[in-house]
Design a protein around this motif. Sequence first.
Motif, PDB file in Angstrom:
ATOM      1  N   PRO A  40       0.833  -1.208   0.000  1.00 16.91           N
ATOM      2  CA  PRO A  40       0.000   0.000   0.000  1.00 16.91           C
ATOM      3  C   PRO A  40       0.868   1.258   0.000  1.00 16.91           C
ATOM      4  CG  PRO A  40      -0.620  -1.500   1.786  1.00 16.91           C
ATOM      5  CD  PRO A  40       0.669  -2.001   1.208  1.00 16.91           C
ATOM      6  N   PRO A  41       0.271   2.397  -0.342  1.00 15.53           N
ATOM      7  CA  PRO A  41       1.016   3.656  -0.244  1.00 15.53           C
ATOM      8  C   PRO A  41       1.570   3.854   1.163  1.00 15.53           C
ATOM      9  CG  PRO A  41      -1.053   3.979  -1.419  1.00 15.53           C
ATOM     10  CD  PRO A  41      -1.088   2.584  -0.879  1.00 15.53           C
ATOM     11  N   ALA A  42       2.706   4.520   1.239  1.00 12.51           N
ATOM     12  CA  ALA A  42       3.396   4.695   2.521  1.00 12.51           C
ATOM     13  C   ALA A  42       2.524   5.375   3.558  1.00 12.51           C
ATOM     14  CB  ALA A  42       4.684   5.496   2.308  1.00 12.51           C
ATOM     15  N   VAL A  43       1.710   6.345   3.156  1.00 11.16           N
ATOM     16  CA  VAL A  43       0.893   7.066   4.134  1.00 11.16           C
ATOM     17  C   VAL A  43      -0.196   6.161   4.700  1.00 11.16           C
ATOM     18  CG1 VAL A  43      -0.773   8.057   2.489  1.00 11.16           C
ATOM     19  CG2 VAL A  43      -0.210   9.283   4.602  1.00 11.16           C
ATOM     20  N   ILE A  44      -0.679   5.203   3.923  1.00 10.28           N
ATOM     21  CA  ILE A  44      -1.657   4.241   4.429  1.00 10.28           C
ATOM     22  C   ILE A  44      -1.011   3.363   5.488  1.00 10.28           C
ATOM     23  CG2 ILE A  44      -3.151   2.296   3.818  1.00 10.28           C
ATOM     24  CD1 ILE A  44      -4.144   4.968   2.715  1.00 10.28           C
ATOM     25  N   ARG A  45       0.188   2.901   5.200  1.00 12.22           N
ATOM     26  CA  ARG A  45       0.901   2.069   6.175  1.00 12.22           C
ATOM     27  C   ARG A  45       1.190   2.862   7.452  1.00 12.22           C
ATOM     28  NH1 ARG A  45       5.860   0.884   3.123  1.00 12.22           N
ATOM     29  NH2 ARG A  45       5.025   1.917   1.290  1.00 12.22           N
ATOM     30  N   GLU A  46       1.558   4.100   7.297  1.00 16.32           N
ATOM     31  CA  GLU A  46       1.876   4.959   8.449  1.00 16.32           C
ATOM     32  C   GLU A  46       0.665   5.115   9.368  1.00 16.32           C
ATOM     33  OE1 GLU A  46       2.235   9.741   8.944  1.00 16.32           O
ATOM     34  OE2 GLU A  46       3.282   8.848   7.242  1.00 16.32           O
ATOM     35  N   ILE A  47      -0.513   5.298   8.788  1.00 12.80           N
ATOM     36  CA  ILE A  47      -1.722   5.503   9.591  1.00 12.80           C
ATOM     37  C   ILE A  47      -2.215   4.189  10.194  1.00 12.80           C
ATOM     38  CG2 ILE A  47      -4.164   6.139   9.461  1.00 12.80           C
ATOM     39  CD1 ILE A  47      -3.300   8.223   7.312  1.00 12.80           C
ATOM     40  N   ALA A  48      -2.180   3.111   9.422  1.00  9.63           N
ATOM     41  CA  ALA A  48      -2.755   1.843   9.874  1.00  9.63           C
ATOM     42  C   ALA A  48      -1.858   1.086  10.846  1.00  9.63           C
ATOM     43  CB  ALA A  48      -3.066   0.961   8.669  1.00  9.63           C
ATOM     44  N   GLU A  49      -0.552   1.262  10.736  1.00 15.17           N
ATOM     45  CA  GLU A  49       0.388   0.471  11.544  1.00 15.17           C
ATOM     46  C   GLU A  49       0.108   0.557  13.048  1.00 15.17           C
ATOM     47  OE1 GLU A  49       2.778  -2.377  11.594  1.00 15.17           O
ATOM     48  OE2 GLU A  49       3.370  -1.265   9.820  1.00 15.17           O
ATOM     49  N   PRO A  50      -0.157   1.735  13.617  1.00 10.16           N
ATOM     50  CA  PRO A  50      -0.365   1.794  15.066  1.00 10.16           C
ATOM     51  C   PRO A  50      -1.756   1.352  15.525  1.00 10.16           C
ATOM     52  CG  PRO A  50      -0.093   4.012  14.150  1.00 10.16           C
ATOM     53  CD  PRO A  50      -0.033   3.063  13.013  1.00 10.16           C
ATOM     54  N   LEU A  51      -2.691   1.141  14.614  1.00  6.97           N
ATOM     55  CA  LEU A  51      -4.052   0.782  14.997  1.00  6.97           C
ATOM     56  C   LEU A  51      -4.113  -0.672  15.467  1.00  6.97           C
ATOM     57  CD1 LEU A  51      -6.055   2.407  12.045  1.00  6.97           C
ATOM     58  CD2 LEU A  51      -5.569   3.380  14.310  1.00  6.97           C
ATOM     59  N   THR A  52      -5.022  -0.944  16.384  1.00 12.44           N
ATOM     60  CA  THR A  52      -5.237  -2.310  16.846  1.00 12.44           C
ATOM     61  C   THR A  52      -6.044  -3.069  15.808  1.00 12.44           C
ATOM     62  OG1 THR A  52      -5.225  -1.595  19.151  1.00 12.44           O
ATOM     63  CG2 THR A  52      -6.226  -3.735  18.662  1.00 12.44           C
ATOM     64  N   PRO A  53      -5.544  -4.192  15.296  1.00 13.70           N
ATOM     65  CA  PRO A  53      -6.263  -4.918  14.247  1.00 13.70           C
ATOM     66  C   PRO A  53      -7.658  -5.353  14.704  1.00 13.70           C
ATOM     67  CG  PRO A  53      -3.999  -5.676  14.387  1.00 13.70           C
ATOM     68  CD  PRO A  53      -4.222  -4.784  15.572  1.00 13.70           C
ATOM     69  N   ALA A  54      -8.621  -5.148  13.840  1.00 12.02           N
ATOM     70  CA  ALA A  54     -10.004  -5.550  14.079  1.00 12.02           C
ATOM     71  C   ALA A  54     -10.631  -5.804  12.710  1.00 12.02           C
ATOM     72  CB  ALA A  54     -10.733  -4.484  14.893  1.00 12.02           C
ATOM     73  N   SER A  55     -11.783  -5.248  12.439  1.00 12.53           N
ATOM     74  CA  SER A  55     -12.427  -5.451  11.135  1.00 12.53           C
ATOM     75  C   SER A  55     -12.084  -4.298  10.196  1.00 12.53           C
ATOM     76  CB  SER A  55     -13.939  -5.561  11.294  1.00 12.53           C
ATOM     77  OG  SER A  55     -14.465  -4.378  11.898  1.00 12.53           O
ATOM     78  N   ALA A  56     -11.904  -4.608   8.912  1.00 10.23           N
ATOM     79  CA  ALA A  56     -11.531  -3.585   7.934  1.00 10.23           C
ATOM     80  C   ALA A  56     -12.208  -3.852   6.604  1.00 10.23           C
ATOM     81  CB  ALA A  56     -10.018  -3.548   7.742  1.00 10.23           C
ATOM     82  N   ILE A  57     -12.477  -2.772   5.879  1.00  8.93           N
ATOM     83  CA  ILE A  57     -12.982  -2.840   4.509  1.00  8.93           C
ATOM     84  C   ILE A  57     -12.026  -2.054   3.634  1.00  8.93           C
ATOM     85  CG2 ILE A  57     -14.868  -2.281   2.932  1.00  8.93           C
ATOM     86  CD1 ILE A  57     -16.756  -2.350   5.396  1.00  8.93           C
ATOM     87  N   ASP A  58     -11.548  -2.696   2.578  1.00 11.92           N
ATOM     88  CA  ASP A  58     -10.683  -2.032   1.597  1.00 11.92           C
ATOM     89  C   ASP A  58     -11.513  -1.813   0.340  1.00 11.92           C
ATOM     90  OD1 ASP A  58      -8.520  -1.026   0.181  1.00 11.92           O
ATOM     91  OD2 ASP A  58      -7.804  -3.020  -0.393  1.00 11.92           O
ATOM     92  N   VAL A  59     -11.860  -0.559   0.093  1.00  8.70           N
ATOM     93  CA  VAL A  59     -12.753  -0.202  -1.010  1.00  8.70           C
ATOM     94  C   VAL A  59     -11.940   0.064  -2.268  1.00  8.70           C
ATOM     95  CG1 VAL A  59     -14.562   1.388  -1.752  1.00  8.70           C
ATOM     96  CG2 VAL A  59     -14.300   0.843   0.679  1.00  8.70           C
ATOM     97  N   ALA A  60     -12.425  -0.453  -3.403  1.00 14.04           N
ATOM     98  CA  ALA A  60     -11.671  -0.383  -4.659  1.00 14.04           C
ATOM     99  C   ALA A  60     -10.319  -1.051  -4.464  1.00 14.04           C
ATOM    100  CB  ALA A  60     -11.531   1.058  -5.150  1.00 14.04           C
ATOM    101  N   THR A  61     -10.364  -2.274  -3.961  1.00 13.23           N
ATOM    102  CA  THR A  61      -9.158  -2.998  -3.568  1.00 13.23           C
ATOM    103  C   THR A  61      -8.237  -3.328  -4.737  1.00 13.23           C
ATOM    104  OG1 THR A  61      -8.388  -4.839  -2.195  1.00 13.23           O
ATOM    105  CG2 THR A  61     -10.219  -5.302  -3.701  1.00 13.23           C
ATOM    106  N   GLY A  62      -8.764  -3.359  -5.964  1.00 13.82           N
ATOM    107  CA  GLY A  62      -7.922  -3.687  -7.116  1.00 13.82           C
ATOM    108  C   GLY A  62      -7.345  -5.078  -6.969  1.00 13.82           C
ATOM    109  N   ASP A  63      -6.038  -5.215  -7.176  1.00 13.23           N
ATOM    110  CA  ASP A  63      -5.429  -6.536  -7.028  1.00 13.23           C
ATOM    111  C   ASP A  63      -4.967  -6.803  -5.595  1.00 13.23           C
ATOM    112  OD1 ASP A  63      -3.193  -4.862  -7.237  1.00 13.23           O
ATOM    113  OD2 ASP A  63      -2.702  -5.547  -9.254  1.00 13.23           O
TER     114      ASP A  63
END
Length: 200
Positions: A22-45
């Motif tokens: 994923p783009p670096a800014v997505i990784r930066e924001i998501a990395e500290p979050l506690t994993p739970a449920s997620a939806i990736d919209v327009a996920t592509g490949d």
Amino acid sequence: MDAEQWDARYRASAGGVWANEPPAVIREIAEPLTPASAIDVATGDGRTARWLAARGWAVTGVDFSAEALAIAAARPGGDAVAWERADVHAWEPAASADLVVSCYLHLDDNAAAITRLAGWVAVGGTLVVLGHDVENIAAGGHGPQNPAILYTPAMLQGALDNRFRIERCERVIRGTADAELRDGHTHAAIDTLLHAVRVR
């Protein structure tokens, strides 16, 4: 582009269209979050969905291209994601999610689509939207050249109501080391980022 056009693009690109991570800014924001449920919209490949799943998220990846989803499911880690072939204008999740991510979803009705996605975020959950900014055209960055479907910070901010606290809503520069395409880019790109938390 409609679903058939995207299917053709994926069929023509052996190995997929997009970069592996994923783009670096997505990784930066998501990395500290506690994993739970997620939806990736327009996920592509599936690069963002698979990255989240590898970190413990229960992810649903949504896209209207059957070819994209076939590539996503066949890649390492693809079996850890629930893939849904659907149009974001009509699809509804079975339950709200703790994280809703959308990367490079460009539509004729961008603001309405983002408002719809925001409705899928659980209270306390996070919404992250990243897309090509209208200034990207003049900058020579990769991406759509139709300003009517590109983002601005004002458009993204205006798509949310007072249920959300906006953490960031701004233009960001994505360098060539953070390429969107699998084969890389020769120019930096200008994106718009929205990072918000649902507070009620």
